[in-house]
Scaffold this active site. Structure first.
Site, PDB file in Angstrom:
ATOM      1  CG  ASN A   1      -1.885   1.166   1.230  1.00 56.46           C
ATOM      2  OD1 ASN A   1      -2.465   1.501   0.193  1.00 56.46           O
ATOM      3  ND2 ASN A   1      -2.077   1.790   2.376  1.00 56.46           N
TER       4      ASN A   1
ATOM      5  CG  HIS B   1      -0.859   6.167   4.616  1.00 55.95           C
ATOM      6  ND1 HIS B   1      -2.227   6.049   4.663  1.00 55.95           N
ATOM      7  CD2 HIS B   1      -0.526   7.086   5.556  1.00 55.95           C
ATOM      8  CE1 HIS B   1      -2.702   6.851   5.612  1.00 55.95           C
ATOM      9  NE2 HIS B   1      -1.688   7.489   6.166  1.00 55.95           N
TER      10      HIS B   1
ATOM     11  CB  SER C   1       4.907   5.503   4.222  1.00 53.42           C
ATOM     12  OG  SER C   1       5.230   6.571   5.085  1.00 53.42           O
TER      13      SER C   1
ATOM     14  CG  ASP D   1      -3.128   3.304   6.905  1.00 52.45           C
ATOM     15  OD1 ASP D   1      -3.110   2.672   5.836  1.00 52.45           O
ATOM     16  OD2 ASP D   1      -3.931   4.209   7.149  1.00 52.45           O
TER      17      ASP D   1
HETATM   18  C1  GAR Z   1      -2.726   8.903  -3.020  1.00 51.26           C
HETATM   19  O1  GAR Z   1      -2.326  10.104  -2.422  1.00 51.26           O
HETATM   20  C2  GAR Z   1      -2.562   7.756  -2.049  1.00 51.26           C
HETATM   21  O2  GAR Z   1      -1.438   7.873  -1.235  1.00 51.26           O
HETATM   22  C3  GAR Z   1      -3.822   7.874  -1.252  1.00 51.26           C
HETATM   23  O3  GAR Z   1      -4.822   8.180  -2.187  1.00 51.26           O
HETATM   24  C4  GAR Z   1      -4.238   8.917  -3.266  1.00 51.26           C
HETATM   25  C5  GAR Z   1      -4.607   8.223  -4.551  1.00 51.26           C
HETATM   26  O4  GAR Z   1      -4.194   9.016  -5.646  1.00 51.26           O
HETATM   27  N1  GAR Z   1      -4.126   6.649  -0.543  1.00 51.26           N
HETATM   28  C6  GAR Z   1      -4.692   6.596   0.645  1.00 51.26           C
HETATM   29  O5  GAR Z   1      -5.061   7.597   1.242  1.00 51.26           O
HETATM   30  C7  GAR Z   1      -4.890   5.215   1.203  1.00 51.26           C
HETATM   31  N2  GAR Z   1      -5.558   5.263   2.460  1.00 51.26           N
HETATM   32  P1  GAR Z   1      -4.122   8.377  -7.099  1.00 51.26           P
HETATM   33  O6  GAR Z   1      -5.476   7.707  -7.364  1.00 51.26           O
HETATM   34  O7  GAR Z   1      -3.918   9.559  -8.018  1.00 51.26           O
HETATM   35  O8  GAR Z   1      -2.996   7.397  -7.144  1.00 51.26           O
END
Ligand code: GAR
Length: 211
Positions: free
Chosen positions: A107, A109, A136, A145
């Site tokens: 994942n 985060h 991370s 997480d």
């Molecule tokens: C990213 O910032 C990722 O780190 C976050 O969602 C966004 C997805 O962006 N993930 C989380 O918050 C997981 N809990 P993307 O669809 O443009 O890759």
């Protein structure tokens, strides 16, 4: 090449970063499918543009989390991935799911874990007056997480930041981090026995920092 399946819920910019490196030949993975729990999101379009198979498994229409996750496992397993990559997949996974993919579930985060688990990480970093923030990549365990962090990148927080400006700065780093962490798996450099992570045979006592 390492066969992978990527799960998304939205925009898919991390997905794009992975696709770009896989296409340019720098990342030895075969993206067998991109699966979204939300229909119509931009990430699905990005996958199609790259000629990658897409699937939508809408969580609405399932009676509970356990039933959904079982259907999702069945769908994923049809592609026999060596690694399952969560890229903005905005669902909490059941312990059964996490156990099923133990040691091959990653994942990303948007915080410097263990700080700011959960949602709204950018707003919280600002509210709490953090001097720095970041992203991370971690192995997924049953603790939300909370699995071992493999790699992080740090960004400064500026006095005039709002959650959006900060999110954009972090996202740039995410796009560098995720392909790198996936590369370690693809090159067989990661070993995780469920407790201790080893990178190139050496215990990873703290996350690698990408400068
Ligand atoms: C990213 O910032 C990722 O780190 C976050 O969602 C966004 C997805 O962006 N993930 C989380 O918050 C997981 N809990 P993307 O669809 O443009 O890759």
């Amino acid at each position: 090449k390492l066969p992978i399946v990527i799960l998304i819920s939205g925009r898919g910019s991390n997905l794009q970063a992975i696709i770009d490196q896989a296409v340019s030949g720098g990342l030895p993975v075969e993206i067998r499918a991109v699966i979204s729990n939300v229909p119509g999101v931009h990430g699905l379009e990005r996958a199609r543009q790259a000629g990658i198979e897409t699937q939508v498994l809408d969580h609405r229409g399932f009676p509970d989390r356990a039933t959904y996750d079982r259907a999702l496992m069945e769908l994923i397993d049809g592609y026999a991935p060596g690694l399952v990559v969560l890229a903005g997949f905005m669902r909490i996974l059941t312990p059964d799911f996490v156990r099923h993919y133990a040691r091959r579930l990653l994942n990303i985060h948007p915080s410097l874990l263990p700080r700011h688990r959960g949602l709204n990480t950018h707003a919280r970093a600002l509210e709490e007056g953090d001097a720095e923030h970041g992203a991370s990549v971690h192995l997924v365990t049953e603790e939300l997480d909370g699995g071992p962090v493999l790699i992080q990148a740090q960004v400064p927080i500026r006095p005039d930041d709002d959650p959006d400006t900060l999110a954009a700065r972090v996202l740039e780093q995410e796009h560098r981090l995720y392909p790198e962490a996936i590369r370690w798996f693809a090159e067989g450099r990661i070993d995780f026995d469920g407790e201790q992570v080893r990178l190139d045979g050496r215990p990873l006592t703290e996350p690698v920092r990408l400068e």
